[in-house]
Motif scaffolding. Structure first.
Motif, PDB file in Angstrom:
ATOM      1  N   MET A  34      78.274 -47.505  13.715  1.00  0.00           N
ATOM      2  CA  MET A  34      77.558 -46.243  13.625  1.00  0.00           C
ATOM      3  C   MET A  34      77.017 -45.865  15.003  1.00  0.00           C
ATOM      4  SD  MET A  34      75.596 -46.407   9.958  1.00  0.00           S
ATOM      5  CE  MET A  34      75.315 -44.630   9.955  1.00  0.00           C
ATOM      6  N   ASN A  35      76.673 -44.604  15.143  1.00  0.00           N
ATOM      7  CA  ASN A  35      76.203 -44.070  16.414  1.00  0.00           C
ATOM      8  C   ASN A  35      74.953 -43.216  16.226  1.00  0.00           C
ATOM      9  OD1 ASN A  35      78.675 -44.552  18.353  1.00  0.00           O
ATOM     10  ND2 ASN A  35      79.538 -43.727  16.479  1.00  0.00           N
ATOM     11  N   TRP A  36      74.241 -43.056  17.307  1.00  0.00           N
ATOM     12  CA  TRP A  36      73.238 -42.008  17.451  1.00  0.00           C
ATOM     13  C   TRP A  36      73.735 -41.046  18.532  1.00  0.00           C
ATOM     14  CZ3 TRP A  36      69.180 -40.994  14.402  1.00  0.00           C
ATOM     15  CH2 TRP A  36      68.671 -42.012  13.603  1.00  0.00           C
ATOM     16  N   TYR A  37      73.580 -39.759  18.273  1.00  0.00           N
ATOM     17  CA  TYR A  37      73.854 -38.706  19.230  1.00  0.00           C
ATOM     18  C   TYR A  37      72.588 -37.865  19.372  1.00  0.00           C
ATOM     19  CZ  TYR A  37      78.958 -39.344  19.160  1.00  0.00           C
ATOM     20  OH  TYR A  37      80.244 -39.829  19.296  1.00  0.00           O
ATOM     21  N   ARG A  38      72.571 -37.030  20.411  1.00  0.00           N
ATOM     22  CA  ARG A  38      71.484 -36.065  20.541  1.00  0.00           C
ATOM     23  C   ARG A  38      72.007 -34.772  21.141  1.00  0.00           C
ATOM     24  NH1 ARG A  38      67.763 -38.980  25.234  1.00  0.00           N
ATOM     25  NH2 ARG A  38      69.138 -38.569  27.033  1.00  0.00           N
ATOM     26  N   GLN A  39      71.291 -33.707  20.818  1.00  0.00           N
ATOM     27  CA  GLN A  39      71.658 -32.388  21.324  1.00  0.00           C
ATOM     28  C   GLN A  39      70.403 -31.657  21.763  1.00  0.00           C
ATOM     29  OE1 GLN A  39      73.952 -30.006  18.578  1.00  0.00           O
ATOM     30  NE2 GLN A  39      74.714 -28.705  20.226  1.00  0.00           N
ATOM     31  N   ALA A  40      70.332 -31.384  23.052  1.00  0.00           N
ATOM     32  CA  ALA A  40      69.233 -30.623  23.610  1.00  0.00           C
ATOM     33  C   ALA A  40      69.519 -29.131  23.454  1.00  0.00           C
ATOM     34  CB  ALA A  40      69.038 -30.983  25.070  1.00  0.00           C
ATOM     35  N   PRO A  41      68.486 -28.295  23.447  1.00  0.00           N
ATOM     36  CA  PRO A  41      68.701 -26.860  23.291  1.00  0.00           C
ATOM     37  C   PRO A  41      69.652 -26.307  24.345  1.00  0.00           C
ATOM     38  CG  PRO A  41      66.381 -27.392  23.065  1.00  0.00           C
ATOM     39  CD  PRO A  41      67.061 -28.644  23.520  1.00  0.00           C
ATOM     40  N   GLY A  42      70.659 -25.587  23.889  1.00  0.00           N
ATOM     41  CA  GLY A  42      71.596 -24.970  24.802  1.00  0.00           C
ATOM     42  C   GLY A  42      72.623 -25.900  25.405  1.00  0.00           C
ATOM     43  N   LYS A  43      72.658 -27.150  24.952  1.00  0.00           N
ATOM     44  CA  LYS A  43      73.590 -28.133  25.517  1.00  0.00           C
ATOM     45  C   LYS A  43      74.466 -28.722  24.415  1.00  0.00           C
ATOM     46  CE  LYS A  43      70.746 -29.386  29.479  1.00  0.00           C
ATOM     47  NZ  LYS A  43      70.194 -30.496  30.291  1.00  0.00           N
ATOM     48  N   ALA A  49      73.909 -43.990  21.488  1.00  0.00           N
ATOM     49  CA  ALA A  49      73.951 -45.431  21.247  1.00  0.00           C
ATOM     50  C   ALA A  49      74.945 -45.740  20.136  1.00  0.00           C
ATOM     51  CB  ALA A  49      72.573 -45.961  20.869  1.00  0.00           C
ATOM     52  N   PHE A  50      75.434 -46.987  20.153  1.00  0.00           N
ATOM     53  CA  PHE A  50      76.474 -47.452  19.235  1.00  0.00           C
ATOM     54  C   PHE A  50      76.131 -48.849  18.759  1.00  0.00           C
ATOM     55  CE2 PHE A  50      80.713 -48.500  17.784  1.00  0.00           C
ATOM     56  CZ  PHE A  50      80.932 -49.803  18.184  1.00  0.00           C
ATOM     57  N   ILE A  51      76.420 -49.111  17.480  1.00  0.00           N
ATOM     58  CA  ILE A  51      76.335 -50.469  16.964  1.00  0.00           C
ATOM     59  C   ILE A  51      77.588 -50.726  16.153  1.00  0.00           C
ATOM     60  CG2 ILE A  51      74.966 -49.804  14.924  1.00  0.00           C
ATOM     61  CD1 ILE A  51      73.521 -52.551  15.265  1.00  0.00           C
ATOM     62  N   SER A  52      78.239 -51.848  16.419  1.00  0.00           N
ATOM     63  CA  SER A  52      79.477 -52.167  15.725  1.00  0.00           C
ATOM     64  C   SER A  52      79.188 -52.854  14.394  1.00  0.00           C
ATOM     65  CB  SER A  52      80.338 -53.085  16.597  1.00  0.00           C
ATOM     66  OG  SER A  52      79.818 -54.413  16.565  1.00  0.00           O
ATOM     67  N   SER A  53      80.259 -53.081  13.651  1.00  0.00           N
ATOM     68  CA  SER A  53      80.128 -53.742  12.353  1.00  0.00           C
ATOM     69  C   SER A  53      79.637 -55.187  12.493  1.00  0.00           C
ATOM     70  CB  SER A  53      81.465 -53.721  11.626  1.00  0.00           C
ATOM     71  OG  SER A  53      82.454 -54.360  12.410  1.00  0.00           O
ATOM     72  N   THR A  56      77.425 -55.609  17.746  1.00  0.00           N
ATOM     73  CA  THR A  56      77.522 -55.310  19.179  1.00  0.00           C
ATOM     74  C   THR A  56      76.943 -53.928  19.443  1.00  0.00           C
ATOM     75  OG1 THR A  56      79.550 -56.604  19.309  1.00  0.00           O
ATOM     76  CG2 THR A  56      79.077 -55.104  21.133  1.00  0.00           C
ATOM     77  N   THR A  57      76.169 -53.801  20.503  1.00  0.00           N
ATOM     78  CA  THR A  57      75.542 -52.521  20.820  1.00  0.00           C
ATOM     79  C   THR A  57      75.967 -52.027  22.194  1.00  0.00           C
ATOM     80  OG1 THR A  57      73.578 -53.617  21.723  1.00  0.00           O
ATOM     81  CG2 THR A  57      73.527 -53.011  19.392  1.00  0.00           C
ATOM     82  N   ASN A  58      75.856 -50.719  22.376  1.00  0.00           N
ATOM     83  CA  ASN A  58      76.144 -50.104  23.657  1.00  0.00           C
ATOM     84  C   ASN A  58      75.315 -48.829  23.761  1.00  0.00           C
ATOM     85  OD1 ASN A  58      77.296 -49.845  26.146  1.00  0.00           O
ATOM     86  ND2 ASN A  58      79.246 -49.032  25.414  1.00  0.00           N
ATOM     87  N   TYR A  59      74.976 -48.460  25.000  1.00  0.00           N
ATOM     88  CA  TYR A  59      74.061 -47.350  25.223  1.00  0.00           C
ATOM     89  C   TYR A  59      74.543 -46.445  26.347  1.00  0.00           C
ATOM     90  CZ  TYR A  59      70.977 -50.366  22.536  1.00  0.00           C
ATOM     91  OH  TYR A  59      70.442 -51.155  21.551  1.00  0.00           O
TER      92      TYR A  59
END
Length: 112
Positions: A34-43, A49-53, A56-59
């Motif tokens: 699964m992942n986290w994403y973000r969206q700033a206004p106008g972008k 961030a990512f976490i595997s099954s 394992t994590t990555n940023y």
């Protein structure tokens, strides 16, 4: 049907912390990346961030060392612990289950 519901956003001063949660409607958190994403206004929406099954994590470089992704398999919930927040972290944050499941987002605002 898969549903993802984020919570935990809010207004915080720079240097503060927040913990975001993403509750899944089915038993998926422990078996999928699964992942986290973000969206700033106008972008555009960007990956955070990512976490595997297998845990394992990555940023993204912009949050490395400040944010931590984790999950509670018993609660079927994904988390994003955000420390040392900066005004540039202000955005709507989304959890993502590949390939195409998204939550509705939770707003994070960091004041300077």
């Amino acid at each position: 049907q898969v549903q993802l519901v984020e919570s935990g956003g809010g207004l915080v001063q720079a240097g503060g912390s927040l913990r975001l949660s993403c509750a899944a409607s089915v038993r998926i958190v422990s078996f999928n990346s699964m992942n986290w994403y973000r969206q700033a206004p106008g972008k555009q929406r960007v990956w955070v961030a990512f976490i595997s099954s297998v845990g394992t994590t990555n940023y993204a470089d912009s949050v490395k060392g400040r944010f931590t992704i984790s999950r509670d398999t018993a609660k079927n919930t994904l988390y994003l612990q955000m420390n040392s927040l900066k005004p540039e972290d202000t955005a709507t944050y989304y959890c993502h289950l590949p390939p195409a499941y998204w939550g509705q987002g939770t707003q994070v605002t960091v004041s300077s």
